[in-house]
Design an enzyme around this catalytic site. Structure first.
Site, PDB file in Angstrom:
ATOM      1  N   HIS A   1      -6.404  -7.224  -0.533  1.00 39.49           N
ATOM      2  CA  HIS A   1      -6.530  -5.779  -0.748  1.00 39.49           C
ATOM      3  C   HIS A   1      -5.755  -5.369  -2.003  1.00 39.49           C
ATOM      4  CE1 HIS A   1      -6.972  -6.411   3.683  1.00 39.49           C
ATOM      5  NE2 HIS A   1      -8.062  -5.710   3.429  1.00 39.49           N
TER       6      HIS A   1
ATOM      7  N   ASP B   1      -4.809 -12.876   3.245  1.00 42.71           N
ATOM      8  CA  ASP B   1      -6.040 -12.381   3.856  1.00 42.71           C
ATOM      9  C   ASP B   1      -7.284 -12.577   2.983  1.00 42.71           C
ATOM     10  OD1 ASP B   1      -4.906 -10.530   2.158  1.00 42.71           O
ATOM     11  OD2 ASP B   1      -4.807  -8.903   3.627  1.00 42.71           O
TER      12      ASP B   1
ATOM     13  N   HIS C   1       0.819  -1.226   0.000  1.00 39.24           N
ATOM     14  CA  HIS C   1       0.000   0.000   0.000  1.00 39.24           C
ATOM     15  C   HIS C   1       0.851   1.274   0.000  1.00 39.24           C
ATOM     16  CE1 HIS C   1      -3.657  -2.223   0.420  1.00 39.24           C
ATOM     17  NE2 HIS C   1      -3.346  -2.719   1.598  1.00 39.24           N
TER      18      HIS C   1
END
Ligand SMILES: [Zn+2]
Length: 291
Positions: free
Chosen positions: A152, A230, A114
């Site tokens: 993500h 995840d 990120h």
């Protein structure tokens, strides 16, 4: 198989934060207690500013020294620049191992995907995978593909690698979800494969397979893997549907592509993380999945 890790990555934490040292310590315990995979334990190497500065601005490096939280998810901790640099150093060791024909997994924190050129965010401070991809391109690789199966979207990796010659980025992730990007392809080389929250496991697997096929069509001479765990069905941070055997399948599929590759830990917050990583590594090594 080289596992790159050391105690440095467990030396910081924020109470109650899901990105916690136990993610690594429990995985190290699990991997040290097994006898199926022959593992070599290797510490992270050093990293030079010039290597980081291909991906990040000098302003971000300066910001990392300022003792203020970066956002609500991304705390400042004592010596966080040192921890972030060790994680990058591990990525570079993994890159070298892949080029030397070995399997390699960087079992470090903080994660990186990120972090953008200018901003630490989403538990990430420096973008390990983007720095490794740019290092590879600067030192002889011609076609480098990054693939990111963290649940993500790797907004930072995408922003840094966007339209960079010689590389592609493939991200399979839940959408909508944090950080909100990744619904469509971007630029000439960033390909996004959004999966709806609570999509059936078959849908998630088919989407991963489609991304792997597209990556293979790019004919990379090197593959950098952002390995997040995840998208697991029982992960507390998202609504994925994958099981341990799917991570095994991912490792096996990447192995099957035939190009050298290395993997860096991104997310993965369930208590089963050690089993998920072990399953993935078994796939990478060409071992069968046994529960
Ligand atoms: Zn994640």
């Amino acid at each position: 198989m080289k596992i790159i890790t050391d105690d440095r990555c467990t030396g910081y934490s924020r109470e109650g934060h899901p990105e916690r040292p136990a993610r690594i310590t429990t995985t190290v315990e699990r991997l040290k207690s097994q006898t199926e995979l022959p593992l070599t334990w290797v510490p992270p190497g050093n990293v030079e500013d010039a290597q980081i500065l291909r991906a990040h601005s000098p302003e971000l490096l300066a910001r990392l020294e300022i003792p203020h939280d970066f956002d609500a998810d991304t705390p400042f901790c004592e010596n966080i620049p040192g921890f972030a640099r060790a994680s990058v150093g591990a990525a570079l060791v993994a890159l070298k191992a892949a080029r030397d024909g070995e399997n390699a997994f960087s079992l470090m924190r903080p994660p990186g995907h990120h972090a953008t050129r200018d901003q630490a965010m989403g538990f990430c401070y420096l973008n390990n995978i983007a720095i490794a991809v740019l290092e590879a391109l600067a030192t002889g690789s011609k076609r480098v593909a990054a693939i990111d199966f963290d649940v993500h979207h790797g907004n930072g990796t995408e922003a840094i690698l966007l339209d960079q010659p010689g590389c592609t980025y493939f991200s399979i992730h839940q959408f909508p979800c944090y950080p909100g990007s990744g619904s469509t392809d971007v630029g000439t080389n960033c390909f996004n494969y959004p999966v709806a929250p609570d999509a059936p496991r078959e849908t998630y697997r088919a989407t991963l397979a489609r991304a792997l096929g597209d990556l293979n069509n790019f004919q990379p001479d090197l593959i950098a893997v952002s390995a997040g765990f995840d998208a697991y069905a029982r992960d507390p941070l998202a609504d994925g549907s994958l099981l341990a055997e799917d991570f095994h399948w991912l490792g096996q599929s990447l192995r099957g592509l035939g190009a050298p590759f290395f993997s860096l830990l991104e997310g993965g917050y369930s208590r089963d993380l050690p089993e998920l990583i072990f399953a993935y590594l078994k796939g990478v090594e060409g071992h069968k999945f046994h529960q």
